[in-house]
Design an enzyme around this catalytic site. Sequence first.
Site, PDB file in Angstrom:
ATOM      1  N   HIS A  77       0.859  -1.186   0.000  1.00  0.00           N
ATOM      2  CA  HIS A  77       0.000   0.000   0.000  1.00  0.00           C
ATOM      3  C   HIS A  77       0.903   1.247   0.000  1.00  0.00           C
ATOM      4  O   HIS A  77       2.000   1.211   0.560  1.00  0.00           O
ATOM      5  CB  HIS A  77      -0.894  -0.052   1.263  1.00  0.00           C
ATOM      6  CG  HIS A  77      -1.838   1.101   1.368  1.00  0.00           C
ATOM      7  ND1 HIS A  77      -1.451   2.326   1.859  1.00  0.00           N
ATOM      8  CD2 HIS A  77      -3.146   1.210   1.042  1.00  0.00           C
ATOM      9  CE1 HIS A  77      -2.491   3.145   1.813  1.00  0.00           C
ATOM     10  NE2 HIS A  77      -3.525   2.492   1.323  1.00  0.00           N
ATOM     11  N   PRO A  78       0.467   2.348  -0.598  1.00  0.00           N
ATOM     12  CA  PRO A  78       1.355   3.521  -0.738  1.00  0.00           C
ATOM     13  C   PRO A  78       1.987   4.062   0.549  1.00  0.00           C
ATOM     14  O   PRO A  78       3.065   4.665   0.492  1.00  0.00           O
ATOM     15  CB  PRO A  78       0.442   4.570  -1.373  1.00  0.00           C
ATOM     16  CG  PRO A  78      -0.564   3.765  -2.136  1.00  0.00           C
ATOM     17  CD  PRO A  78      -0.788   2.515  -1.340  1.00  0.00           C
ATOM     18  N   VAL A  79       1.363   3.883   1.695  1.00  0.00           N
ATOM     19  CA  VAL A  79       2.028   4.398   2.904  1.00  0.00           C
ATOM     20  C   VAL A  79       3.112   3.463   3.427  1.00  0.00           C
ATOM     21  O   VAL A  79       3.889   3.846   4.286  1.00  0.00           O
ATOM     22  CB  VAL A  79       1.055   4.695   4.082  1.00  0.00           C
ATOM     23  CG1 VAL A  79       0.101   5.804   3.737  1.00  0.00           C
ATOM     24  CG2 VAL A  79       0.341   3.452   4.558  1.00  0.00           C
ATOM     25  N   LYS A  80       3.172   2.236   2.911  1.00  0.00           N
ATOM     26  CA  LYS A  80       4.139   1.258   3.426  1.00  0.00           C
ATOM     27  C   LYS A  80       5.545   1.536   2.847  1.00  0.00           C
ATOM     28  O   LYS A  80       5.749   2.548   2.205  1.00  0.00           O
ATOM     29  CB  LYS A  80       3.657  -0.161   3.140  1.00  0.00           C
ATOM     30  CG  LYS A  80       2.205  -0.429   3.605  1.00  0.00           C
ATOM     31  CD  LYS A  80       2.053  -0.537   5.120  1.00  0.00           C
ATOM     32  CE  LYS A  80       0.612  -0.452   5.600  1.00  0.00           C
ATOM     33  NZ  LYS A  80      -0.207  -1.630   5.447  1.00  0.00           N
ATOM     34  N   ILE A  81       6.475   0.624   3.085  1.00  0.00           N
ATOM     35  CA  ILE A  81       7.884   0.913   2.767  1.00  0.00           C
ATOM     36  C   ILE A  81       8.137   1.033   1.261  1.00  0.00           C
ATOM     37  O   ILE A  81       8.817   1.939   0.792  1.00  0.00           O
ATOM     38  CB  ILE A  81       8.812  -0.167   3.373  1.00  0.00           C
ATOM     39  CG1 ILE A  81       8.517  -0.364   4.864  1.00  0.00           C
ATOM     40  CG2 ILE A  81      10.277   0.158   3.114  1.00  0.00           C
ATOM     41  CD1 ILE A  81       8.962   0.750   5.763  1.00  0.00           C
TER      42      ILE A  81
END
Length: 386
Positions: free
Chosen positions: A185-189
């Site tokens: 997901h875009p907020v992940k690493i």
Amino acid sequence: MIRYGQQDITQDDIDAVIAILKSINLTQGPTIAQFEQSVARHTGAKHAVAVSNATAALHIACLALDLGPGDWLWTTPNTFVASANCALYCGAQVDFVDTDSRSYNMCPVKLEEKLAAAAKIGKLPKIVIPVHLAGQPCDMAAIHALGQKYGFRIIEDASHAIGGRYQGEPIGNGRYSDITVFSFHPVKIITTGEGGMALTNNDHLSIRLGLLRSHGITRDPALMTQPLDGSWYYQQVALGYNYRLTDIQAALGVSQMTRLTQYVSRRHDIADRYNRLLTNLPLTLPWQHPDSYSAYHLYVIRLQLDKIQRTRLQVFDSLRAKDILVNLHYIPVHTQPYYQRMGFKAGDFPEAEGYYQEAISIPMHPRLTEAEQDFVIESLGEAMGL
Ligand SMILES: *Cc1c(COP(=O)(O)O)cnc(C)c1O
């Protein structure tokens, strides 16, 4: 606007995606295997199965380990709801193990106590899902030893933790678990827009995961139960889903993987700087276990509320009013209305609930500039009325 987390997309990423859009295989093409190999190589896992998101990965990981009605799955209350929902998808029941006061991860001592009590009444879990909160690995050696003693399987929810290490080895290598799950997901690493992956060293589990990802259908004669009719032939040998990742997404993943080490190292620099510059404020900063090299998905501070004249809500709102999009990880899962209807109550897991009263995730991502970080630090002091 300063977000708590966000993606970093380069021209190379864009070019990689465009190349797939101009090619013949938008999905089910060779880029999937390329992405899987890239993550397997980085972690040292034998097999990697790319899927549409980490929630899907958790679901098929539970199914591959034969979780079903009558079974129990235990996880931590301090996680995103997906870590628990995967059990309910399989018709199994969920319970939680309270957290450790320093790492905020599942506490192995409380796990052992709960297992001893469950053994007496014949309600041992079939699967335990430790979650590497903020990218810091759980005490996997202890959890694995308990798995050996009490006979449960382990899925690591490493949605926050690709690029992190435990005891000097990459998270995802499966030394202490059956399956490890990553989220993109875009907020992940690293990101693929939506996306996830399940990793394992077990050949049988890898085959099961591959089948469950795509309708339970195979084109591999070795997996078929009847002779091949012809080259068009496929067989459905299990009940699976369409949880496939596209090649468009996988191309983004392959490109992002080339910067994974750089991302995590940048996150450590940001954390080190916060650690230095926040040290005089009435805050509890993220404690790091000596065995851990966190991926630092999140930087979670805890307000020492007895030392300030503000509530957590006031501090939170005052930061948001300055367009600093802080967040909260997590609302304890057992306090969600859906879980309360299953009989869980506030007070069931006091450590996770106490943490929730004080925690704030402040901005942490590779694009965060020093000037932005300084603004966050200054605003935090003001928000706390100092
Ligand atoms: C993000 C996240 C998930 C779900 O990931 P998706 O890829 O959005 O399905 C599961 N568990 C944890 C701990 C997460 O942070």
